[in-house]
Design an enzyme around this catalytic site. Sequence first.
Site, short mmCIF file in Angstrom:
data_model
loop_
_atom_site.label_atom_id
_atom_site.label_comp_id
_atom_site.label_asym_id
_atom_site.label_seq_id
_atom_site.Cartn_x
_atom_site.Cartn_y
_atom_site.Cartn_z
N ARG A 21 0.84 -1.29 -0.04
CA ARG A 21 -0.02 0.12 0.05
C ARG A 21 0.87 1.17 -0.08
O ARG A 21 0.29 2.21 -0.61
CB ARG A 21 -0.99 0.17 1.21
CG ARG A 21 -1.93 -1.24 1.27
CD ARG A 21 -2.51 -1.11 2.69
NE ARG A 21 -1.48 -1.31 3.75
CZ ARG A 21 -1.78 -1.26 5.09
NH1 ARG A 21 -2.79 -0.67 5.50
NH2 ARG A 21 -0.68 -1.11 6.02
N HIS A 60 22.90 29.28 8.09
CA HIS A 60 21.98 30.18 8.55
C HIS A 60 22.16 29.91 10.15
O HIS A 60 22.06 28.72 10.57
CB HIS A 60 20.76 30.08 8.30
CG HIS A 60 20.49 30.19 6.56
ND1 HIS A 60 19.53 29.71 5.90
CD2 HIS A 60 21.06 31.25 5.82
CE1 HIS A 60 19.70 29.97 4.46
NE2 HIS A 60 20.70 31.16 4.76
N LYS A 70 15.79 23.51 15.48
CA LYS A 70 15.27 23.06 14.44
C LYS A 70 15.25 21.52 14.32
O LYS A 70 16.21 21.08 15.02
CB LYS A 70 15.81 23.60 13.23
CG LYS A 70 16.01 25.11 12.97
CD LYS A 70 16.67 25.23 11.73
CE LYS A 70 16.86 27.01 11.47
NZ LYS A 70 17.53 27.43 10.63
N HIS A 117 23.13 26.05 10.26
CA HIS A 117 22.47 24.94 9.43
C HIS A 117 22.52 25.39 7.75
O HIS A 117 22.39 26.45 7.48
CB HIS A 117 21.06 24.80 9.77
CG HIS A 117 20.32 23.55 9.02
ND1 HIS A 117 19.26 23.93 8.24
CD2 HIS A 117 20.47 22.37 9.01
CE1 HIS A 117 19.03 22.98 7.56
NE2 HIS A 117 19.65 22.02 7.92
N TYR A 130 10.82 21.78 8.24
CA TYR A 130 11.43 22.11 9.79
C TYR A 130 10.33 22.52 10.68
O TYR A 130 9.52 23.28 10.27
CB TYR A 130 12.10 23.59 9.21
CG TYR A 130 13.11 23.81 8.16
CD1 TYR A 130 14.41 24.05 8.49
CD2 TYR A 130 12.64 24.04 6.88
CE1 TYR A 130 15.35 24.16 7.05
CE2 TYR A 130 13.35 24.10 5.66
CZ TYR A 130 14.65 24.17 6.07
OH TYR A 130 15.67 24.16 4.87
N ASP A 166 22.76 34.55 0.31
CA ASP A 166 23.91 33.54 0.84
C ASP A 166 25.13 33.96 0.02
O ASP A 166 26.27 33.73 0.53
CB ASP A 166 23.41 32.19 0.69
CG ASP A 166 22.42 31.65 1.51
OD1 ASP A 166 21.98 32.51 2.55
OD2 ASP A 166 21.82 30.61 1.45
#
Length: 220
Positions: A21, A60, A70, A117, A130, A166
């Site tokens: 399934r 970050h 997180k 991160h 997140y 970034d």
Amino acid sequence: MRELTIAGAFEIVPQVHGDQRGLFTEWYRFDRLAEAVGRPLPLAQANLSVSAKGVVRGIHFADVPPGQAKYVTCVRGAVWDVVVDLRVGSPTFGRWEGIRLDDVERRAVYLAEGLGHGFCALTDDATLTYLCSTTYRPTGEHAVHPLDPDLGIEWPADAPLLSARDAGAPSWAEVVARGMLPSYNACLAENIYSCRSAPDSGPRGEGRAARIQAPITPVE
């Protein structure tokens, strides 16, 4: 669930039940995470990102206090997820560790406040979710350039695609010199994460930051 070589970072490997399934898995359990980490994760915001193959996001981090813990997992495709210890005074300051997150093993990563991160998308439409302990605070959110050779992160992309934010982020040396990084002692004083000793450091990279690298499975 295991603590990584960076204290306050954990890898979660859920049990996946599959048959003709489809599959079922518990991808987050607040009680089991709290038992391992030493405190519950207050859920304030949930985010979702979708990235094309070769996209690199990060590194970050948020001001501490209040910081932002997180819980990250990949629900579609695959990413190379990276945790960086940005806490000035930490025994593992500057070290990074990478883990593959994908929609097969359904692993997740928990990051305490004060840790950086980032990730690299290994497939098109790589989708991350997140769970965050605090809401987004634009004035308290920062970045370190993910391709900085002083960090020495080995991204699995020939030509990483970065956002304008970034790409324009300061270097590792700049954020250190400006005093932008969170203090390890401040994190401890706030009792932000479980005060556990990190395992032995393992091998170190050639850059200023040490590295611990799990195998990367090539994605076609």
